[in-house]
Design a protein around this motif. Sequence first.
Motif, PDB file in Angstrom:
ATOM      1  N   ALA A 146     107.236 112.682  52.950  1.00 26.30           N
ATOM      2  CA  ALA A 146     106.524 112.943  54.195  1.00 26.30           C
ATOM      3  C   ALA A 146     107.175 112.176  55.338  1.00 26.30           C
ATOM      4  CB  ALA A 146     105.063 112.548  54.049  1.00 26.30           C
ATOM      5  N   GLU A 147     107.079 112.749  56.515  1.00 23.88           N
ATOM      6  CA  GLU A 147     107.607 112.097  57.700  1.00 23.88           C
ATOM      7  C   GLU A 147     106.522 111.275  58.376  1.00 23.88           C
ATOM      8  OE1 GLU A 147     109.239 115.197  60.077  1.00 23.88           O
ATOM      9  OE2 GLU A 147     110.813 115.716  58.630  1.00 23.88           O
ATOM     10  N   GLU A 148     106.949 110.262  59.135  1.00 24.73           N
ATOM     11  CA  GLU A 148     106.002 109.383  59.813  1.00 24.73           C
ATOM     12  C   GLU A 148     105.094 110.206  60.728  1.00 24.73           C
ATOM     13  OE1 GLU A 148     104.115 106.065  60.122  1.00 24.73           O
ATOM     14  OE2 GLU A 148     106.110 105.904  59.221  1.00 24.73           O
ATOM     15  N   GLU A 202     102.969 112.599  59.856  1.00 18.28           N
ATOM     16  CA  GLU A 202     102.598 113.914  59.362  1.00 18.28           C
ATOM     17  C   GLU A 202     101.194 113.902  58.762  1.00 18.28           C
ATOM     18  OE1 GLU A 202     106.060 116.970  58.069  1.00 18.28           O
ATOM     19  OE2 GLU A 202     105.719 115.305  56.689  1.00 18.28           O
ATOM     20  N   LYS A 203     100.530 115.043  58.868  1.00 20.94           N
ATOM     21  CA  LYS A 203      99.205 115.203  58.284  1.00 20.94           C
ATOM     22  C   LYS A 203      99.158 116.503  57.497  1.00 20.94           C
ATOM     23  CE  LYS A 203      96.777 112.648  61.924  1.00 20.94           C
ATOM     24  NZ  LYS A 203      95.696 112.692  62.936  1.00 20.94           N
ATOM     25  N   ILE A 204      98.215 116.604  56.584  1.00 16.89           N
ATOM     26  CA  ILE A 204      98.016 117.825  55.814  1.00 16.89           C
ATOM     27  C   ILE A 204      96.525 118.001  55.560  1.00 16.89           C
ATOM     28  CG2 ILE A 204      98.349 116.612  53.617  1.00 16.89           C
ATOM     29  CD1 ILE A 204      99.441 119.213  52.458  1.00 16.89           C
ATOM     30  N   GLU A 225      91.441 116.666  56.236  1.00 18.53           N
ATOM     31  CA  GLU A 225      92.761 116.369  56.790  1.00 18.53           C
ATOM     32  C   GLU A 225      93.148 114.940  56.408  1.00 18.53           C
ATOM     33  OE1 GLU A 225      94.717 117.727  60.812  1.00 18.53           O
ATOM     34  OE2 GLU A 225      93.592 115.866  61.170  1.00 18.53           O
ATOM     35  N   ALA A 254     106.860 121.234  50.868  1.00 21.10           N
ATOM     36  CA  ALA A 254     106.814 121.701  52.256  1.00 21.10           C
ATOM     37  C   ALA A 254     107.532 123.039  52.387  1.00 21.10           C
ATOM     38  CB  ALA A 254     107.458 120.667  53.171  1.00 21.10           C
ATOM     39  N   ASN A 289     108.533 124.121  58.048  1.00 26.29           N
ATOM     40  CA  ASN A 289     107.991 123.409  59.205  1.00 26.29           C
ATOM     41  C   ASN A 289     106.961 122.337  58.887  1.00 26.29           C
ATOM     42  OD1 ASN A 289     109.489 125.143  60.890  1.00 26.29           O
ATOM     43  ND2 ASN A 289     107.854 126.686  60.833  1.00 26.29           N
ATOM     44  N   ARG A 290     106.337 122.374  57.722  1.00 23.72           N
ATOM     45  CA  ARG A 290     105.175 121.502  57.507  1.00 23.72           C
ATOM     46  C   ARG A 290     104.969 121.259  56.007  1.00 23.72           C
ATOM     47  NH1 ARG A 290     100.586 126.245  57.656  1.00 23.72           N
ATOM     48  NH2 ARG A 290     101.943 127.726  56.565  1.00 23.72           N
ATOM     49  N   PRO A 291     104.251 120.168  55.672  1.00 21.73           N
ATOM     50  CA  PRO A 291     103.866 119.977  54.272  1.00 21.73           C
ATOM     51  C   PRO A 291     102.778 120.961  53.882  1.00 21.73           C
ATOM     52  CG  PRO A 291     102.941 118.235  55.637  1.00 21.73           C
ATOM     53  CD  PRO A 291     103.823 119.053  56.533  1.00 21.73           C
TER      54      PRO A 291
END
Length: 547
Positions: free
Chosen positions: A38-40, A42-44, A51, A62, A65-67
């Motif tokens: 995960a990148e600093e 980031e949320k899922i 969330e 991922a 574009n996103r996790p």
Amino acid sequence: PINNIVDITNYVMLEFGQPLHAFDLDKLNSKKILVRRAEEGEKIKTIDDIERALKPSNLVIADENRPIAIAGVMGGFDTEVDENTTTVLLESANFNGKSVRLTAKELNLRTEASSRFEKGIDSNLCETAANRVCQLVEEIGAGTVVGGNIDVYKSLKKEKEIILKTEYVNRLLGIDLEPREMANYLERLELKTSLNGDKINVLIPSFRLDLKEEVDLIEEIGRLYGFHNIEPKPLVGVLTRGGKSYESIIEGKTNTILQGLGLNQVMTYSFISPRVYDKLNLKENNELRNYIKILNPLGEDYSVMRTTLIPNMLGLLSRNYNYGVEECFFYEIGNIFIPKELPVKELPLEKKILSVGMYGDIDFYTIKEVVENLFRKLGIMNIEFLPKEDDPIFHPYRTAEILYENEAIGIIGEIHIDIMENFEIEKKSYIGEIDFDKIVEITNLEKSYKPLPKYPSIARDIALVVNRDIMIGQLEKAIWENGGGLIEEVKLFDIYEGDQVGEGKKSVAFGIRYRSYERTLKDKEINEIQENIVKELEKSLGAQLRS
């Protein structure tokens, strides 16, 4: 039930122990998935509609574009299969148990999937479980399987072979089984075996992650044989008597002696700053600068391994002095580390060193007396103290090298004024450093006793004027050597320097006690011995009898 696809993946997880996840392919950006950290920031949003903030240590699945899922823990809400799903992407993976456990703990999210990954799963099971899901999907008419798959598992985990020694099995369990019986027990557990004399070659399948060593197989045999069927037997072995090593005994006696002399034991770090060697005013080619650097130090102050205990002791004296402590008496028994070569290719030589440090209402003879008492109580004789003027750490005229049978084993003295300034100490400080390994080697703990004397002793005093650079030890040695074997004790009781004895001179006075264990001594023979002693002192050391 949730829906057919999700229910099938959950069923197969319970059937095979392999977690799987189904994604709605149409909800993925770029129609592909990848595994990354995960990148600093980031949320899922997970499938429980919560969330969650991710950390760079968390492993995620991922799209472009996103996790879309927390790897090994829970899938994402935005890509889950629902009643409108027409195309499913099935993911079956094996994730590192430690990584999954840490992620689940950080997110406070424990799931059926994470609990299984934490305990370890057969890495060869991924494709089998995925194929089982596909089989069930077609069997119940929930969908049509598209041929082919994408597999990044380059090579299957091979069966591991463990050689089991049958004699060791019987000895460890305390039973008497034939090799064939042992093999039969193991084959019940789906382990392939082959007999090879008194050994059994056992192939461990990939799903038995718990079988790593020979003792694991022995435990399985014992379990199937029945531990309750093993008859109790007396322990077999050799009883040994516990005790301290000789070195530990000497170290303990040294502690007792020095503490009895009023010193406090200290312990300091083996790691020091390289800057202390500059504070000791050592030249660049000084052998003490041949230190070992630490690859991952806690900081610059703990970045090298010490080659001397002196800076540690000076640091303690400095700290106590600046805290307002009026007098200090310390000692430490610690290791120094001498590299055999630089850069380091093998372990360094570790030497144990005794360090003594003090300041207060004392002088050079205080620390000398401490060292002499220690040697005497450890039964170490024939110690000499010779002047040493070329050590940059010590005062050139108040320092002595300690010799045992002409071998240097240590040094004591007053710290040089420049060094004391570097360490912010304003009181005269005295330090000694002695090879403790050598002390252990030459210590003599045997005690010899002799009966109380039957005959009286005769006491004589002798006062001498000698050059200031003549050592007391030199005078005492000459007195003993010329005493005709009748000297029982030589004791220094006075030292004087002043106008009455002249510049560059000093007056020393000794008390000498004579005794024979075989007869009564007469004044005449003692007077002759005294005269011989004075003549020898005049001849060898330029001493003059003080009137």
